[in-house]
Design a protein around this motif. Structure first.
Motif, PDB file in Angstrom:
ATOM      1  N   ALA A 160      -5.239   3.757  -0.783  1.00 61.27           N
ATOM      2  CA  ALA A 160      -4.206   3.013  -0.277  1.00 61.27           C
ATOM      3  C   ALA A 160      -3.595   3.720   1.000  1.00 61.27           C
ATOM      4  CB  ALA A 160      -2.915   3.114  -1.181  1.00 61.27           C
ATOM      5  N   GLN A 161      -3.941   4.963   1.206  1.00 59.47           N
ATOM      6  CA  GLN A 161      -3.340   5.567   2.517  1.00 59.47           C
ATOM      7  C   GLN A 161      -4.282   5.071   3.549  1.00 59.47           C
ATOM      8  OE1 GLN A 161      -3.246   9.785   2.259  1.00 59.47           O
ATOM      9  NE2 GLN A 161      -1.846   9.851   4.185  1.00 59.47           N
ATOM     10  N   LEU A 162      -5.415   4.854   3.615  1.00 60.70           N
ATOM     11  CA  LEU A 162      -6.532   4.345   4.422  1.00 60.70           C
ATOM     12  C   LEU A 162      -6.097   2.753   4.678  1.00 60.70           C
ATOM     13  CD1 LEU A 162      -9.806   6.060   3.578  1.00 60.70           C
ATOM     14  CD2 LEU A 162      -8.434   6.574   5.715  1.00 60.70           C
ATOM     15  N   THR A 172      -0.603   7.516   9.902  1.00 57.40           N
ATOM     16  CA  THR A 172      -1.121   7.662   8.796  1.00 57.40           C
ATOM     17  C   THR A 172      -2.303   8.199   8.590  1.00 57.40           C
ATOM     18  OG1 THR A 172       0.300   5.475   8.340  1.00 57.40           O
ATOM     19  CG2 THR A 172      -1.701   6.295   6.963  1.00 57.40           C
ATOM     20  N   LEU A 173      -3.179   7.965   9.671  1.00 53.94           N
ATOM     21  CA  LEU A 173      -4.541   8.632   9.503  1.00 53.94           C
ATOM     22  C   LEU A 173      -4.581  10.005   9.823  1.00 53.94           C
ATOM     23  CD1 LEU A 173      -6.359   5.827  11.757  1.00 53.94           C
ATOM     24  CD2 LEU A 173      -6.728   6.381   9.252  1.00 53.94           C
ATOM     25  N   PHE A 198       1.023  -1.161  -0.122  1.00 46.54           N
ATOM     26  CA  PHE A 198      -0.166   0.007   0.060  1.00 46.54           C
ATOM     27  C   PHE A 198       0.982   1.224  -0.048  1.00 46.54           C
ATOM     28  CE2 PHE A 198      -3.399  -2.728   1.904  1.00 46.54           C
ATOM     29  CZ  PHE A 198      -4.410  -2.477   0.893  1.00 46.54           C
ATOM     30  N   GLU A 199       1.984   1.156   0.601  1.00 45.48           N
ATOM     31  CA  GLU A 199       3.022   2.320   0.685  1.00 45.48           C
ATOM     32  C   GLU A 199       3.397   2.638  -0.826  1.00 45.48           C
ATOM     33  OE1 GLU A 199       5.437   5.281   2.048  1.00 45.48           O
ATOM     34  OE2 GLU A 199       4.281   3.885   3.407  1.00 45.48           O
ATOM     35  N   ASP A 215     -15.339   9.879   6.883  1.00 48.53           N
ATOM     36  CA  ASP A 215     -15.897   9.564   8.086  1.00 48.53           C
ATOM     37  C   ASP A 215     -15.414   8.110   8.646  1.00 48.53           C
ATOM     38  OD1 ASP A 215     -16.690   7.997   5.840  1.00 48.53           O
ATOM     39  OD2 ASP A 215     -18.759   7.555   6.525  1.00 48.53           O
ATOM     40  N   TYR A 216     -14.827   7.384   7.580  1.00 50.93           N
ATOM     41  CA  TYR A 216     -14.033   6.143   7.919  1.00 50.93           C
ATOM     42  C   TYR A 216     -12.852   6.320   8.429  1.00 50.93           C
ATOM     43  CZ  TYR A 216     -11.468   1.817   7.284  1.00 50.93           C
ATOM     44  OH  TYR A 216     -10.691   0.710   7.472  1.00 50.93           O
ATOM     45  N   ALA A 217     -12.026   7.567   8.278  1.00 52.95           N
ATOM     46  CA  ALA A 217     -10.811   7.808   8.781  1.00 52.95           C
ATOM     47  C   ALA A 217     -10.861   8.096  10.316  1.00 52.95           C
ATOM     48  CB  ALA A 217     -10.170   9.004   7.971  1.00 52.95           C
ATOM     49  N   LEU A 218     -12.111   8.801  10.514  1.00 52.74           N
ATOM     50  CA  LEU A 218     -12.258   9.073  11.861  1.00 52.74           C
ATOM     51  C   LEU A 218     -12.407   7.997  12.774  1.00 52.74           C
ATOM     52  CD1 LEU A 218     -14.568  12.518  11.316  1.00 52.74           C
ATOM     53  CD2 LEU A 218     -12.241  12.334  12.352  1.00 52.74           C
ATOM     54  N   TYR A 219     -13.373   7.100  12.085  1.00 50.32           N
ATOM     55  CA  TYR A 219     -13.914   5.831  12.817  1.00 50.32           C
ATOM     56  C   TYR A 219     -12.738   4.994  13.052  1.00 50.32           C
ATOM     57  CZ  TYR A 219     -15.929   1.458  13.508  1.00 50.32           C
ATOM     58  OH  TYR A 219     -16.368   0.032  14.096  1.00 50.32           O
ATOM     59  N   LEU A 220     -11.659   4.707  12.090  1.00 52.64           N
ATOM     60  CA  LEU A 220     -10.775   4.060  12.192  1.00 52.64           C
ATOM     61  C   LEU A 220      -9.547   4.569  13.328  1.00 52.64           C
ATOM     62  CD1 LEU A 220      -8.789   1.421  11.409  1.00 52.64           C
ATOM     63  CD2 LEU A 220      -7.880   2.444   9.341  1.00 52.64           C
ATOM     64  N   LYS A 221      -9.540   5.998  13.256  1.00 52.02           N
ATOM     65  CA  LYS A 221      -8.791   6.570  14.471  1.00 52.02           C
ATOM     66  C   LYS A 221      -9.294   6.285  15.605  1.00 52.02           C
ATOM     67  CE  LYS A 221      -6.625  10.978  15.830  1.00 52.02           C
ATOM     68  NZ  LYS A 221      -6.394  12.190  15.417  1.00 52.02           N
TER      69      LYS A 221
END
Length: 268
Positions: free
Chosen positions: A76-78, A96-97, A60-61, A111-117
């Motif tokens: 890819a970043q997520l 990363t987040l 992914f990197e 929204d997914y990025a916040l959830y994953l964090k």
């Protein structure tokens, strides 16, 4: 003697060259050189699904660099953040987040990025020996829990209709209970060691900062017992009335402090 020493140098030079050439020959080839971005993504997902999280993160990197400036690079970043999280590398996942949130504030995946964090900071793992110590999250450092709460709160506020919001709200309830119980745990610690004023102050903090959480029943009981130990009968009686009014069936009054059993906070 001098001649014999000089004759050694060519041999040493050849040996050194052989080592260098050998080292060069062992450098791993980048098998993704001729791969398309979609091919890299497909392989990375396969590694991720197979549990090879470190390999997946590396792919992914590469994809993030190859597909820079495209939605696939954001994806890819997520995915990389998730791979780091699953591999146990919390610091890399959060870094990363945070980078994603800074670079892509308008992303449809925000929204997914916040959830994953929130999930990365939300840790319900009690550890290998938790069944012996019966340690719960209220007895541990609360910094991560607070950061998790803030991420979930931002998600639920900004994206109330997100598919991730219902679970985030449940986890927020868990965190609030945990934070309140942490204050009560410390208050109980002070009480058992005879530091009654400190116990009262810590229990009062729980009552002031939180509402409608199970821990407040014990907070009031600790205050009752602490006032009693200090001979402050008026404050003891006042607090006793509040306890009886809010918890008329309180087991603390009839049985005292509860023995540790299964963690009270387990929601799933």
């Amino acid at each position: 003697m001098l001649r014999s020493r000089l004759s050694v140098f060519p041999s040493l030079w050849m040996a050194s060259l052989a080592v260098v050439l050998s080292a060069c020959s062992t450098v791993a080839e980048d098998k993704t050189v001729n791969w398309s971005p979609n091919k890299i993504y497909s392989e990375a997902k396969d590694e991720l699904n197979a549990g090879a999280y470190d390999k997946a993160a590396g792919l992914f990197e590469k994809l993030e660099g190859r597909a820079a400036g495209t939605p696939l690079a954001q994806q890819a970043q997520l995915e990389k953040a998730y791979a780091h999280y699953k591999s146990g590398d919390k610091a890399q996942a959060l870094a990363t987040l945070d980078r994603f949130l800074k670079l892509h504030p308008a992303s449809p995946a925000l929204d997914y990025a916040l959830y994953l964090k929130g999930v990365v900071n939300f840790n319900e793992d009690l550890g290998l020996f938790s069944f012996i110590t019966r340690q719960d999250l209220s007895e541990r450092d609360q910094k991560a829990a607070k950061e998790s709460f803030e991420a979930f709160k931002e998600l639920s506020t900004r994206f109330p209709d997100s598919r991730y919001t219902p679970d985030a709200v449940l986890r927020m309830t868990y965190i609030v209970n945990s934070l309140a119980q942490y204050e009560v745990h410390v208050a109980r610690y002070y009480y058992t060691r005879g530091a009654y004023v400190a116990a009262i102050n810590r229990a009062q903090s729980a009552l002031t900062d939180y509402s409608n959480v199970p821990a407040l029943e014990e907070a009031l009981y600790i205050m009752v017992k602490s006032y009693e130990a200090l001979g402050m009968t008026q404050l003891r009686d006042d607090t006793q009335r509040v306890l009886a009014q809010n918890y008329p069936q309180s087991e603390y009054v009839s049985r005292g402090f509860k023995a540790k059993d299964s963690p009270w906070w387990k929601l799933w």
